[in-house]
Design a protein around this motif. Structure first.
Motif, short mmCIF file in Angstrom:
data_model
loop_
_atom_site.label_atom_id
_atom_site.label_comp_id
_atom_site.label_asym_id
_atom_site.label_seq_id
_atom_site.Cartn_x
_atom_site.Cartn_y
_atom_site.Cartn_z
N LEU A 112 -13.87 18.34 -46.10
CA LEU A 112 -13.11 18.76 -44.93
C LEU A 112 -14.02 19.41 -43.88
O LEU A 112 -13.74 19.36 -42.68
N GLU A 113 -15.12 19.97 -44.34
CA GLU A 113 -16.04 20.64 -43.42
C GLU A 113 -16.64 19.68 -42.40
O GLU A 113 -17.01 20.09 -41.29
N LEU A 115 -15.12 17.22 -40.85
CA LEU A 115 -14.15 17.10 -39.76
C LEU A 115 -14.09 18.39 -38.95
O LEU A 115 -14.10 18.37 -37.72
N GLN A 116 -14.06 19.51 -39.63
CA GLN A 116 -13.96 20.80 -38.95
C GLN A 116 -15.20 21.10 -38.12
O GLN A 116 -15.10 21.64 -37.01
N ARG A 117 -16.37 20.73 -38.63
CA ARG A 117 -17.61 21.00 -37.89
C ARG A 117 -17.68 20.17 -36.61
O ARG A 117 -18.08 20.69 -35.56
N GLN A 119 -15.19 19.07 -34.86
CA GLN A 119 -14.24 19.61 -33.89
C GLN A 119 -14.69 20.96 -33.36
O GLN A 119 -14.43 21.30 -32.20
N ALA A 120 -15.38 21.74 -34.18
CA ALA A 120 -15.89 23.03 -33.72
C ALA A 120 -16.93 22.86 -32.62
O ALA A 120 -17.13 23.74 -31.78
N ARG A 145 -3.47 19.99 -44.03
CA ARG A 145 -4.62 20.89 -43.99
C ARG A 145 -5.31 20.94 -42.64
O ARG A 145 -5.99 21.92 -42.31
N GLN A 146 -5.15 19.87 -41.85
CA GLN A 146 -5.88 19.77 -40.60
C GLN A 146 -5.06 18.96 -39.61
O GLN A 146 -4.47 17.94 -39.98
N THR A 147 -5.02 19.41 -38.37
CA THR A 147 -4.28 18.66 -37.35
C THR A 147 -4.95 17.33 -37.08
O THR A 147 -6.12 17.29 -36.69
N ARG A 194 -9.72 16.52 -30.05
CA ARG A 194 -8.81 16.37 -31.18
C ARG A 194 -9.28 15.24 -32.10
O ARG A 194 -10.14 14.45 -31.75
#
Length: 307
Positions: A112-113, A115-117, A119-120, A145-147, A194
């Motif tokens: 998941l990191e 995807l989050q990274r 987007q960050a 868990r994530q949009t 997004r």
């Protein structure tokens, strides 16, 4: 696209049979997960015998993609694939109607990191998925868990369309469904940083595709992934999911973003995407959507592979 809203016209008598069927499905899906797996396999066995045209397409695809396997092994894969398709019917209902906590207990999410990274960093993300039978529940579990937004094709039946969209969007209040043909909306979403679910592994015809090898066969492959990544200034992050063999749930894997994508040409990107598709299929061939005529469009002068 606006949120789906209930309309008084949905109560018209011509929709009553559909409402009855949806109600019965809602009741069935309250059963324990192990029972739904059993029912899904039974439904798949019934489909195997009744859906002759889809059975022939899936059998032909397996012949084309796995010539090295014996006929007996391919036939076993075919039956397993129909069982997986039957289970997918109940997974769809689970993702629409199960309580969030009950559904979440089935998820094992890795990466998941990535995807989050992305987007960050303020980059949009094309969450590149593939057409496995688990795609509906995979998107639902990740959406908890994530949009993530999703590409969407409006169903011809307005009641089913309402139920489907409501079920898909309920996992995240900020998620939206984007009409598949609305390219401007997709680019706006990507430029806003997004993530959007997108699957490029089906045959959409010659007009928007190039031919690239898939299992050694020239396959019409959409170039939209390259265009979206370039125009939306987005990262491409492969996403896969699988139904665990022990019946304990699902493994979702978000892979590292593709480096140097877009590449030197659309042809090179299409080849790269098909390599990823093939790798994912080889890991779980029984769970892929083989009933689609993936090699329908042929290069000039080549005969149909589905005669």
């Amino acid at each position: 696209m606006d949120r789906p809203r209930f309309r008084a016209r949905f109560l018209h008598p011509r929709f009553w049979l559909l409402w009855l069927g949806l109600g019965l499905l809602w009741l069935l899906v309250q059963l324990p997960y192990v029972c739904l797996l059993w029912l899904g396999r039974g439904l798949g066995a019934l489909m195997f015998h009744l859906a002759g045209s889809r059975r022939r397409i899936a059998r032909r695809n397996l012949e084309l993609c796995f010539p090295e396997l014996s006929e007996a092994r391919r036939e076993q894969l075919l039956r397993e694939n129909f069982a997986s398709t039957g289970i997918a019917f109940f997974e769809m209902a689970m993702s629409w109607w199960w309580p969030r906590q009950r559904l979440a207990r089935l998820a094992r999410i890795e990466g998941l990191e990535h995807l989050q990274r992305a987007q960050a960093e303020g980059r949009g993300v094309i969450l590149m998925a593939f057409h496995f039978t688990t795609l509906e529940i995979g998107a639902a579990l990740l959406g908890q868990r994530q949009t993530i937004d999703g590409m969407y094709r409006e169903h011809s039946n307005p009641v089913f369309d309402y139920v489907q969209r409501r079920g898909r969007e309920r996992h995240n209040a900020d998620a939206t469904a984007i009409e598949r043909e609305d390219i401007r909306a997709m680019l706006r979403v990507l430029r806003a940083g997004r993530a959007i679910w997108y699957a490029p592994d089906q045959d959409y015809g010659r007009k928007q595709s190039l031919f690239a090898p898939l299992f050694g066969i020239p396959a019409a492959t959409v170039t939209a992934t390259t265009k979206f990544a370039r125009l939306g200034k987005a990262r491409v992050v492969p996403f896969s999911q699988s139904r665990l063999a022990d019946g304990s749930g699902y493994r979702l894997v978000i892979h590292p973003p593709l480096e140097d994508f877009p590449g030197e040409s659309e042809e090179a990107d299409c080849r790269r995407i098909n390599q990823l598709v093939e790798q994912a299929i080889r890991q779980q061939p029984e769970q892929y959507l083989w009933a689609h005529r993936r090699f329908k469009t042929r290069p000039d002068g080549e005969p149909s592979l589905y005669s």
